[in-house]
Write a protein that holds these residues in place. Structure first.
Motif, mmCIF file in Angstrom:
data_model
loop_
_atom_site.group_PDB
_atom_site.id
_atom_site.type_symbol
_atom_site.label_atom_id
_atom_site.label_comp_id
_atom_site.label_asym_id
_atom_site.label_seq_id
_atom_site.Cartn_x
_atom_site.Cartn_y
_atom_site.Cartn_z
ATOM 1 N N ARG A 47 0.687 -1.277 0.048
ATOM 2 C CA ARG A 47 -0.074 -0.011 -0.229
ATOM 3 C C ARG A 47 0.881 1.179 -0.003
ATOM 4 O O ARG A 47 0.564 2.367 -0.706
ATOM 5 C CB ARG A 47 -1.056 0.023 1.143
ATOM 6 N N ARG A 48 1.861 1.331 0.752
ATOM 7 C CA ARG A 48 2.669 2.288 0.846
ATOM 8 C C ARG A 48 3.400 2.823 -0.495
ATOM 9 O O ARG A 48 3.705 3.971 -0.761
ATOM 10 C CB ARG A 48 4.069 2.212 1.796
ATOM 11 N N ALA A 49 3.633 1.617 -1.274
ATOM 12 C CA ALA A 49 4.246 1.577 -2.656
ATOM 13 C C ALA A 49 3.406 2.124 -3.730
ATOM 14 O O ALA A 49 3.591 2.220 -4.987
ATOM 15 C CB ALA A 49 5.076 0.311 -2.961
ATOM 16 N N GLY A 50 1.977 2.392 -3.325
ATOM 17 C CA GLY A 50 1.051 2.616 -4.181
ATOM 18 C C GLY A 50 0.092 1.484 -4.952
ATOM 19 O O GLY A 50 -0.556 1.548 -5.889
ATOM 20 N N ALA A 51 0.194 0.228 -4.631
ATOM 21 C CA ALA A 51 -0.195 -0.752 -5.017
ATOM 22 C C ALA A 51 -1.566 -1.123 -4.727
ATOM 23 O O ALA A 51 -1.879 -0.652 -3.520
ATOM 24 C CB ALA A 51 0.493 -2.019 -4.909
ATOM 25 N N ARG A 52 -2.656 -1.666 -5.320
ATOM 26 C CA ARG A 52 -3.783 -2.017 -4.640
ATOM 27 C C ARG A 52 -3.635 -3.467 -4.207
ATOM 28 O O ARG A 52 -2.943 -4.392 -4.792
ATOM 29 C CB ARG A 52 -4.734 -2.149 -5.810
#
Length: 221
Positions: A47-52
């Protein structure tokens, strides 16, 4: 306008591998990390890396992939291990045969960058299982592969029901029976980050081989 492509990443305790993997995704690829019971910080890292992040409580590779495909929305999807062994730079080569209309399913054929990337027992088992798959289908496949690309809705439409390690071979078998054009392209195979759930444990290795052989035996009947 660039058409987005969802990348389904089945994930079980890959917190160490995810940052570099997700950071390397080319702009048009969108990560869907399927947390399949991780006990580390995989979901938070993703999540922190922008993934769903999608949660799949039923353990098993096939269960995680199916959950990711069901959550995806793009026309084309890539399914790839989340352990860092396949660099996202390989994705364009997998998608290209779909885009130019020469294939319906494209599977990566591993080319190890170093000997340690693909332990000998796992490589030997793959040779045997791939030979069995060729004998059942006549397809020129030499690796069952940890990465593949296809159109999402037709892939779901195959009705693959294996929710464990037999999922990849069932995809090929059902695709072949449905008249799909199946292609294989070379992809660089790097040492994974962290401990493998398959080759890193006797139980995981035996389970993967057993599930795959079972699907091949069913196809033979």
């Amino acid at each position: 306008m660039t058409v987005p492509i969802d990348v389904v990443l089945p994930c079980l305790n890959e917190a160490d591998a995810l940052p570099a993997l997700l950071a390397a995704l080319p702009p048009r690829y969108r990560a869907i990390v399927v947390d399949n019971g991780s006990t580390d910080a995989s979901a938070e890292v993703a999540r922190r890396a922008g993934a769903r992040v999608v949660t799949e409580s039923r353990r098993g590779y096939g269960a995680a992939v199916h959950a990711g495909l069901s959550a995806a929305t793009s026309d084309t999807v890539v399914v790839c291990d989340a352990d860092g062994s396949i660099h996202p730079a390989a994705f364009d080569a997998l998608v290209a045969p779909l885009d130019d209309g020469t294939a319906d399913l494209v599977i990566g054929r591993r080319r190890p960058t170093v000997r340690a990337a693909w332990p000998l027992p796992a490589r030997a088992a793959n040779v045997v299982l791939a030979r069995m798959l060729r004998s059942r289908t006549g397809l020129p496949l030499y690796d069952l592969g940890p990465v593949r690309a296809a159109r999402r809705l037709p892939l779901l439409g195959l009705g693959v029901d294996d929710r464990r390690s037999g999922y990849p071979v069932e995809v090929v078998l059902r695709a072949h029976r449905s008249g799909w054009r199946v292609a294989q392209v070379d992809v660089l195979y790097h040492p994974r980050i962290g401990r493998s759930k398959v080759t890193g444990s006797l139980r995981g290795y035996v389970t993967a081989v057993r599930d795959t052989r079972r699907r091949l035996a069913e196809a033979g009947r």
